[in-house]
Design a protein around this motif. Sequence first.
Motif, mmCIF file in Angstrom:
data_model
loop_
_atom_site.group_PDB
_atom_site.id
_atom_site.type_symbol
_atom_site.label_atom_id
_atom_site.label_comp_id
_atom_site.label_asym_id
_atom_site.label_seq_id
_atom_site.Cartn_x
_atom_site.Cartn_y
_atom_site.Cartn_z
ATOM 1 N N VAL A 131 26.634 32.594 61.571
ATOM 2 C CA VAL A 131 27.420 32.030 62.659
ATOM 3 C C VAL A 131 27.267 30.506 62.713
ATOM 4 O O VAL A 131 26.887 29.915 63.725
ATOM 5 N N VAL A 132 27.512 29.892 61.559
ATOM 6 C CA VAL A 132 27.430 28.442 61.427
ATOM 7 C C VAL A 132 28.765 28.005 60.829
ATOM 8 O O VAL A 132 29.341 28.732 60.021
ATOM 9 N N PRO A 133 29.306 26.827 61.253
ATOM 10 C CA PRO A 133 30.559 26.376 60.637
ATOM 11 C C PRO A 133 30.397 26.220 59.116
ATOM 12 O O PRO A 133 29.333 25.805 58.657
ATOM 13 N N GLU A 134 31.473 26.548 58.377
ATOM 14 C CA GLU A 134 31.366 26.519 56.922
ATOM 15 C C GLU A 134 30.925 25.156 56.367
ATOM 16 O O GLU A 134 30.075 25.102 55.481
ATOM 17 N N PRO A 135 31.490 24.030 56.886
ATOM 18 C CA PRO A 135 31.050 22.735 56.342
ATOM 19 C C PRO A 135 29.554 22.492 56.538
ATOM 20 O O PRO A 135 28.898 21.899 55.679
ATOM 21 N N THR A 136 29.030 22.963 57.669
ATOM 22 C CA THR A 136 27.585 22.804 57.923
ATOM 23 C C THR A 136 26.781 23.539 56.860
ATOM 24 O O THR A 136 25.803 23.015 56.317
ATOM 25 N N MET A 137 27.222 24.773 56.562
ATOM 26 C CA MET A 137 26.507 25.560 55.572
ATOM 27 C C MET A 137 26.642 24.929 54.188
ATOM 28 O O MET A 137 25.671 24.870 53.430
ATOM 29 N N ALA A 138 27.857 24.436 53.880
ATOM 30 C CA ALA A 138 28.076 23.809 52.580
ATOM 31 C C ALA A 138 27.140 22.608 52.415
ATOM 32 O O ALA A 138 26.525 22.410 51.367
ATOM 33 N N GLN A 139 27.022 21.833 53.497
ATOM 34 C CA GLN A 139 26.175 20.643 53.456
ATOM 35 C C GLN A 139 24.706 21.036 53.257
ATOM 36 O O GLN A 139 23.967 20.397 52.509
ATOM 37 N N ARG A 140 24.315 22.100 53.943
ATOM 38 C CA ARG A 140 22.941 22.585 53.840
ATOM 39 C C ARG A 140 22.602 22.937 52.385
ATOM 40 O O ARG A 140 21.555 22.597 51.862
ATOM 41 N N ILE A 141 23.551 23.644 51.747
ATOM 42 C CA ILE A 141 23.314 24.082 50.369
ATOM 43 C C ILE A 141 23.305 22.885 49.423
ATOM 44 O O ILE A 141 22.450 22.766 48.548
ATOM 45 N N THR A 142 24.279 21.967 49.629
ATOM 46 C CA THR A 142 24.339 20.789 48.770
ATOM 47 C C THR A 142 23.053 19.982 48.877
ATOM 48 O O THR A 142 22.494 19.532 47.878
ATOM 49 N N ARG A 143 22.598 19.794 50.118
ATOM 50 C CA ARG A 143 21.391 19.002 50.329
ATOM 51 C C ARG A 143 20.177 19.654 49.648
ATOM 52 O O ARG A 143 19.367 18.986 49.034
ATOM 53 N N ALA A 144 20.104 20.983 49.745
ATOM 54 C CA ALA A 144 18.980 21.688 49.122
ATOM 55 C C ALA A 144 19.009 21.533 47.603
ATOM 56 O O ALA A 144 17.986 21.264 46.975
ATOM 57 N N LYS A 145 20.210 21.660 47.029
ATOM 58 C CA LYS A 145 20.307 21.523 45.571
ATOM 59 C C LYS A 145 19.965 20.104 45.140
ATOM 60 O O LYS A 145 19.336 19.874 44.116
ATOM 61 N N ARG A 146 20.382 19.150 45.980
ATOM 62 C CA ARG A 146 20.116 17.756 45.676
ATOM 63 C C ARG A 146 18.604 17.490 45.738
ATOM 64 O O ARG A 146 18.055 16.728 44.936
ATOM 65 N N LYS A 147 17.954 18.110 46.693
ATOM 66 C CA LYS A 147 16.506 17.907 46.776
ATOM 67 C C LYS A 147 15.817 18.516 45.558
ATOM 68 O O LYS A 147 14.882 17.926 45.021
ATOM 69 N N ILE A 148 16.290 19.672 45.117
ATOM 70 C CA ILE A 148 15.662 20.304 43.956
ATOM 71 C C ILE A 148 15.712 19.377 42.747
ATOM 72 O O ILE A 148 14.705 19.157 42.080
ATOM 73 N N SER A 149 16.896 18.788 42.497
ATOM 74 C CA SER A 149 16.971 17.918 41.318
ATOM 75 C C SER A 149 16.343 16.557 41.596
ATOM 76 O O SER A 149 15.595 16.040 40.774
ATOM 77 N N GLY A 150 16.602 15.996 42.772
ATOM 78 C CA GLY A 150 16.087 14.660 43.078
ATOM 79 C C GLY A 150 14.578 14.622 43.186
ATOM 80 O O GLY A 150 13.925 13.719 42.650
ATOM 81 N N ALA A 151 14.006 15.597 43.865
ATOM 82 C CA ALA A 151 12.562 15.579 44.093
ATOM 83 C C ALA A 151 11.799 16.243 42.958
ATOM 84 O O ALA A 151 10.580 16.221 42.936
ATOM 85 N N GLY A 152 12.535 16.817 41.998
ATOM 86 C CA GLY A 152 11.848 17.419 40.864
ATOM 87 C C GLY A 152 11.117 18.712 41.210
ATOM 88 O O GLY A 152 9.999 18.936 40.751
ATOM 89 N N ILE A 153 11.736 19.555 42.020
ATOM 90 C CA ILE A 153 11.135 20.868 42.285
ATOM 91 C C ILE A 153 11.230 21.676 40.993
ATOM 92 O O ILE A 153 12.313 21.858 40.453
ATOM 93 N N PRO A 154 10.081 22.139 40.463
ATOM 94 C CA PRO A 154 10.114 22.768 39.134
ATOM 95 C C PRO A 154 10.704 24.173 39.165
ATOM 96 O O PRO A 154 10.662 24.850 40.186
#
Lengths: 422, 115
Positions: A156-179
């Motif tokens: 029950v979250v607006p789609e853009p909010t969820m999209a942003q959440r996922i994008t940010r998480a993926k960005r952190k994985i690559s940016g922060a070097g999560i192995p």
Amino acid sequence: MVNGAGGVIIEDVVREHHGRMMAALIKRLGDFDLAEESLQDALETAIERWPFEGVPENPAGWLVTVARRRAIDRIRRDQSRRSKYEQILHDPVLHGEPAGVDPADVVSEIPESIPDERLRLIFTCCHPSLNLHAQVALALRTLCGLTTREIARAFVVPEPTMAQRITRAKRKISGAGIPFVVPGTEELEERLDGVLRVIYLVFNEGHTATEGDDLVRQQLCDEAIRLGRMLAELMPDEPEALGLLALMLLNDARTSARLDADGESIPLDEQDRNLWDQAKIAEGVMLMRRVLRLGQMGQYGLQGAIAALHAEAESYELTDWAQIVRLYGFLMQVAPSPIVELNRAIAIAQSGDATAGLALIDDLIAGEELRDYYLLDAARGDLLRRSGRADEARQSFQRAMEKTHNQAAQRFIQRRIREVTG
Amino acid sequence: MRYMLVIYGNDEDWTQRPAEELAPVIAEHESFGEALRNAGKLVASEALYPSSTATTVRMKDGEPLLTDGPYLESKEQIGGFYLIEAADLDEALEWGKRLASFEDTVSVWPVINME
């Protein structure tokens, strides 16, 4: 996205193998976005070709192989990506392969089996440096293949909010070097706890959420069970992984008995046990036997064992309450909480010692933590009602009424008040 | 990859503390820095004076405007940092946890690779 007979098969393959395909691609390509884009490319190729050429023998392997080659194409085309993905271009399998060949033409010669890298993907998605919502969204997106829209609706979250959440998480994985690794033995237990928490959160969101429509909620339960199955299959000797899967199956088995025709929830003692899903119960009980053989009981194993005792009981009254009291006692040692203590008190009362059960609930009511929690008074009222102390029961139910604003809960307590007033 | 381990803590002047209080903290940092150096992971490390000694420069109407103090007023401020090399976030977090064991709060912050 797809149509025709080939389309149905493609959807099935994607649903069933999404986690495995993504994990294999991420391992190869080292990048979530590139993996997702190239898998999408491969799916488009499949939609074009399968209806005419037939479905390949190993559809998931075919998709992964085509996706990998599409990824190379993308890197070759896109100069800005070249430096970042230089390593992939030197992949020994693909090195020296001419550009411009349609990957789908080469692929039939290579019946590739996909290495199972899902465990790495599970631990990466549930890395403790990501916030819990991001972990949940990422797991559902990459491991289960849910669309962003589906995940947004489920929570029950607006789609853009969820999209942003996922994008940010993926960005952190690559940016922060999560192995992209399974943690070593030293860290494994702690990290596994995080994974189990994410899966159980998805399940509970589906099982107990008050918002969103029922269909979406059942989908969440199904996905959580899928994730639990995945984990139990990948870590077959991990008692808590098995225990969590058992717990979810046993709770889910009661779904069709939990609500009446008006959508009001039916408490355990009034449920029609014939409506319980026996296949799920059998699987849950079998898993619990494996947990017992492994000999270690954590918080999920203990909850699973309690759920199994309920599932196997002929009736509420004929439940093995003495054993449930013991299990809640262990649970209080492993994962103490006032809710666990409340359940232990109810079990003590059911096992025959109503006085001791009531005394425990009174202690909880007198304590700070749950003072305003209506279920305490409701449970107290229920014990009194069962002991035939109608007046006191009514007083407890009335106190419970004052403490909740949830309308479904209020309707339920009203019914109890009428019963003891009768 | 490079990571900056940023130390947060009470905004105070550590150099003014009595020697017997200061010595054990300095010893912790020395052995932490030594461990990083021995592992070939240390790029740089510094400790900072309290934020009241900082001067913040903002551009206002094209002119630099100076204010006395840090960019953000807060009781907790950056007290220092270690710039380290690590294979991935898990390795950086291991160093971060070790640093936090005697410095309390540490942010492990990935550094953009400009090469």
